[in-house]
Design a protein around this motif. Structure first.
Motif, PDB file in Angstrom:
ATOM      1  N   LEU A   1      -2.276   5.111   4.891  1.00 40.39           N
ATOM      2  CA  LEU A   1      -1.171   5.786   5.595  1.00 40.39           C
ATOM      3  C   LEU A   1       0.458   6.279   4.896  1.00 40.39           C
ATOM      4  CD1 LEU A   1       0.218   5.778   8.719  1.00 40.39           C
ATOM      5  CD2 LEU A   1       1.805   3.892   7.358  1.00 40.39           C
TER       6      LEU A   1
ATOM      7  N   THR B   1      -4.416  -4.853   6.964  1.00 41.41           N
ATOM      8  CA  THR B   1      -2.960  -4.344   6.733  1.00 41.41           C
ATOM      9  C   THR B   1      -2.548  -3.583   5.102  1.00 41.41           C
ATOM     10  OG1 THR B   1      -2.249  -6.533   7.919  1.00 41.41           O
ATOM     11  CG2 THR B   1      -0.573  -4.715   6.438  1.00 41.41           C
TER      12      THR B   1
ATOM     13  N   CYS C   1      11.545  -2.601   1.921  1.00 38.09           N
ATOM     14  CA  CYS C   1      10.632  -1.801   1.968  1.00 38.09           C
ATOM     15  C   CYS C   1       9.907  -2.016   0.358  1.00 38.09           C
ATOM     16  CB  CYS C   1      10.165  -0.304   2.367  1.00 38.09           C
ATOM     17  SG  CYS C   1       8.114   0.097   2.201  1.00 38.09           S
TER      18      CYS C   1
ATOM     19  N   PRO D   1       2.258  -1.883   9.193  1.00 35.08           N
ATOM     20  CA  PRO D   1       1.519  -0.391  10.057  1.00 35.08           C
ATOM     21  C   PRO D   1       3.055   0.414  11.012  1.00 35.08           C
ATOM     22  CG  PRO D   1       0.298  -1.873  10.028  1.00 35.08           C
ATOM     23  CD  PRO D   1       1.168  -2.556  10.150  1.00 35.08           C
TER      24      PRO D   1
ATOM     25  N   HIS E   1      -4.903   0.199   5.645  1.00 35.22           N
ATOM     26  CA  HIS E   1      -4.291   0.374   6.208  1.00 35.22           C
ATOM     27  C   HIS E   1      -3.024   1.464   6.129  1.00 35.22           C
ATOM     28  CE1 HIS E   1      -3.949   2.394  10.565  1.00 35.22           C
ATOM     29  NE2 HIS E   1      -2.218   1.922   9.747  1.00 35.22           N
ATOM     30  N   ASN E   2      -2.204   0.685   5.173  1.00 35.72           N
ATOM     31  CA  ASN E   2      -0.937   0.773   4.776  1.00 35.72           C
ATOM     32  C   ASN E   2      -1.577   1.867   3.571  1.00 35.72           C
ATOM     33  OD1 ASN E   2       0.291  -0.083   6.628  1.00 35.72           O
ATOM     34  ND2 ASN E   2       1.232  -1.688   5.621  1.00 35.72           N
ATOM     35  N   SER E   3      -2.100   2.315   2.593  1.00 39.06           N
ATOM     36  CA  SER E   3      -2.415   2.764   1.683  1.00 39.06           C
ATOM     37  C   SER E   3      -3.389   4.006   2.471  1.00 39.06           C
ATOM     38  CB  SER E   3      -3.234   2.335   0.976  1.00 39.06           C
ATOM     39  OG  SER E   3      -4.154   3.074  -0.136  1.00 39.06           O
TER      40      SER E   3
ATOM     41  N   LEU F   1       5.665   0.050   8.271  1.00 41.75           N
ATOM     42  CA  LEU F   1       6.154   1.128   6.965  1.00 41.75           C
ATOM     43  C   LEU F   1       5.656   2.855   7.538  1.00 41.75           C
ATOM     44  CD1 LEU F   1       5.539   1.689   4.060  1.00 41.75           C
ATOM     45  CD2 LEU F   1       3.051   1.291   5.138  1.00 41.75           C
ATOM     46  N   GLU F   2       4.879   3.071   8.455  1.00 44.08           N
ATOM     47  CA  GLU F   2       5.122   4.254   8.938  1.00 44.08           C
ATOM     48  C   GLU F   2       6.631   5.139   9.760  1.00 44.08           C
ATOM     49  OE1 GLU F   2       2.847   7.528  12.267  1.00 44.08           O
ATOM     50  OE2 GLU F   2       2.577   5.254  12.564  1.00 44.08           O
TER      51      GLU F   2
ATOM     52  N   LEU G   1       3.471  -2.670   0.521  1.00 49.38           N
ATOM     53  CA  LEU G   1       2.172  -1.918   1.413  1.00 49.38           C
ATOM     54  C   LEU G   1       2.324  -3.333   2.207  1.00 49.38           C
ATOM     55  CD1 LEU G   1      -0.109  -0.481  -0.598  1.00 49.38           C
ATOM     56  CD2 LEU G   1       1.334   0.556   1.007  1.00 49.38           C
TER      57      LEU G   1
END
Length: 513
Positions: A409, A402, A85, A491, A405-407, A494-495, A487
């Motif tokens: 999250l 993506t 990551c 998702p 959304h990841n930002s 990453l979560e 990022l």
């Protein structure tokens, strides 16, 4: 197999002819290709700070590879996989290049595919058009005329669309094999081995290690300047002026490098901040080197990407006709992949004679043609009504969704932890959250000869299998610790990473309290 004649993929774009690139005499070569030995030499002293060294991330990646080997051999770990990551490589994290690009490239490298029923009709027409421009109908030749004429002209039209109609001259555009090699070429023209003191380039911290390394290879002194974290990683004008003045004690600062959107910080510069930077380089007589390779990854509508060229031109004269600017674009950060090695840079207010250097020597000459033909397609993409248009448009939108959304999250998962925080991410492939490490952890890291954030990241890897980049890899303010978090992961993955990270961090604080 017969190659069809060239077919235009889109109606001709309106073009406002550009005047010949002739900069004002007083500023014609202010930054590029001039001797640094103007006036008395600066006083000698201890060597200047050169940013972070050597790469802290390398130790983590070596350990991660060893753990993966242990897992493959049935080793007992508290996790079943290593999750990377840290990377900004979209392809490595599952984002493949646009299908249309891959099909065009495949046909051009093997023209026997023309007429294949499983390849899009417009991809075949476009490949036939490109093949008609290549020597011996093959990307295997050097094809310099294709690069400097066909590709460069399409880049110019793309830049005009991007910048709201501001003129772009294809003669001032140099297609290249990725930005790293091109930056070496550009900065080599600034270096002057015969000068009393070396030329200097100011690079942002935090930032990619590339720019400091490139400066060193080109024979310049790399000097870091801090970004203002409390202002959303803006370029702080007063602090930058102080760094320029300080740099003059060791060298002749000639170049200011600015990265927009930022990496790993994820900021997108405001117009006001960009105007301040332009005013500063004008007053300090610096060449502005704009690394804009992440421009296709700006995802916050309230903070759109603006190119330095657009802002400079809209500021008007005298700045628009005197400030020297070289800006960089990379295919790998948008539609394509880093392995195709394609990009370009544009020179603004730089003497035309400088351009000759890029076609007589250096790594910018003869870039790989497969990458260049993919760049041409991105510059002149499928149009509404073409079969591949919907999918081609959807590809970058999926990546932006993506990232956005990841930002969100990341902020959601980190905000409940009081000593974890992150500035708003507006673009780019990474976030750069800040964490507070207790004094006992700092002491233990020193005992082990490690940077505190490297110590934390190694413990995180050993206990969770998660690889994140230590902030010291990118540089950071003294006494602070950060993490470089990609990022670009799917998702759900990453979560999973963020849950593991926050749980580990809570336990880490308890262990070292």
């Amino acid at each position: 197999m017969e190659v069809p004649p060239p077919v235009s993929m889109a109606p001709p774009l309106p073009h406002n002819p550009c005047p010949s690139p002739t900069p004002a005499p007083a500023r014609a070569m202010a930054g590029v290709g001039t001797s640094g030995a103007s006036g008395p030499p600066p006083p000698r002293g201890p060597p200047p700070p050169r940013g972070p060294a050597p790469a802290p991330l390398q130790r983590l990646l070596q350990r991660a590879a060893a753990i993966e080997e242990e897992l493959a051999q049935g080793g007992d770990k508290p996790f079943t996989e290593v999750i990377h990551c840290h990377s900004g490589d979209a392809v490595a994290l599952g984002h493949q290049p646009a299908t249309f690009l891959q099909q065009v490239a495949a046909i051009c490298t093997y023209p026997e595919l023309l007429g294949a029923t499983n390849l899009a009709e417009d991809a075949q027409r476009r490949a036939g058009d490109i093949l008609g421009h290549l020597q011996d109908v093959s990307p295997g030749g050097y094809n310099l005329e294709y690069v400097t004429q066909v590709v460069a002209r399409k880049v110019a039209r793309y830049l005009e669309r991007r910048d709201g109609g501001i003129c772009s001259d294809h003669r001032c555009i140099v297609p290249c094999s990725g930005t790293a090699a091109a930056m070496v070429d550009v900065l080599s023209l600034v270096a002057d081995a015969a000068a009393v003191a070396p030329a200097g380039v100011l690079v942002p911290v935090p930032g990619p290690r590339l720019h400091g390394a490139v400066a060193t290879v080109a024979g310049l002194v790399a000097l870091s300047y801090p970004l203002a974290e409390e202002r959303g990683w803006a370029v702080a004008g007063q602090e930058l002026r102080q760094e320029v003045a300080r740099a003059r004690r060791w060298c002749h600062p000639k170049v200011l490098c600015v990265i927009n959107p930022g990496d790993p910080t994820g900021h997108v510069l405001s117009r006001q901040n960009m105007e301040e930077i332009i005013q500063l380089v004008a007053e300090e007589n610096l060449l502005l080197l704009a690394d804009e390779v992440h421009q296709d990854r700006a995802f916050v509508p309230e903070r759109p990407f603006l190119s330095f060229k657009r802002v400079l031109m809209e500021m008007g004269d005298p700045l628009a006709s005197t400030v020297q600017l070289i800006s960089f674009y990379s295919l790998s950060k948008g539609f394509g992949g880093g392995g195709f090695r394609a990009g370009f840079f544009e020179l603004v207010n730089v003497d035309p004679s400088v351009l000759k250097s890029f076609y007589t020597w250096g790594l910018s000459v003869y870039p790989p043609i497969v990458g260049q033909l993919m760049l041409e397609v991105v510059m002149d993409p499928p149009q509404p009504g073409d079969p591949s248009y919907p999918a081609f448009q959807k590809h970058p939108q999926d990546v932006l969704q993506t990232l956005a959304h990841n930002s969100r999250l990341l902020q959601e998962k980190l905000s409940p932890v009081p000593t974890l925080s992150c500035q708003e991410v507006q673009g780019g492939p990474r976030a750069f959250p800040r964490l507070l490490l207790p004094p006992r952890a700092l002491r233990r890291a020193r005992e082990l000869g490690l940077e505190p954030d490297v110590f934390f990241c190694l413990r995180l890897l050993e206990e969770t299998g998660v690889v994140v980049a230590p902030g010291s890899h990118f540089g950071q303010a003294e006494g602070t610790q950060h993490l470089g978090v990609s990022l670009l992961l799917p998702p759900p993955k990453l979560e999973q990473v963020l849950v593991l990270l926050t749980r580990f961090y809570t336990t880490f604080l308890q262990d070292f309290s």
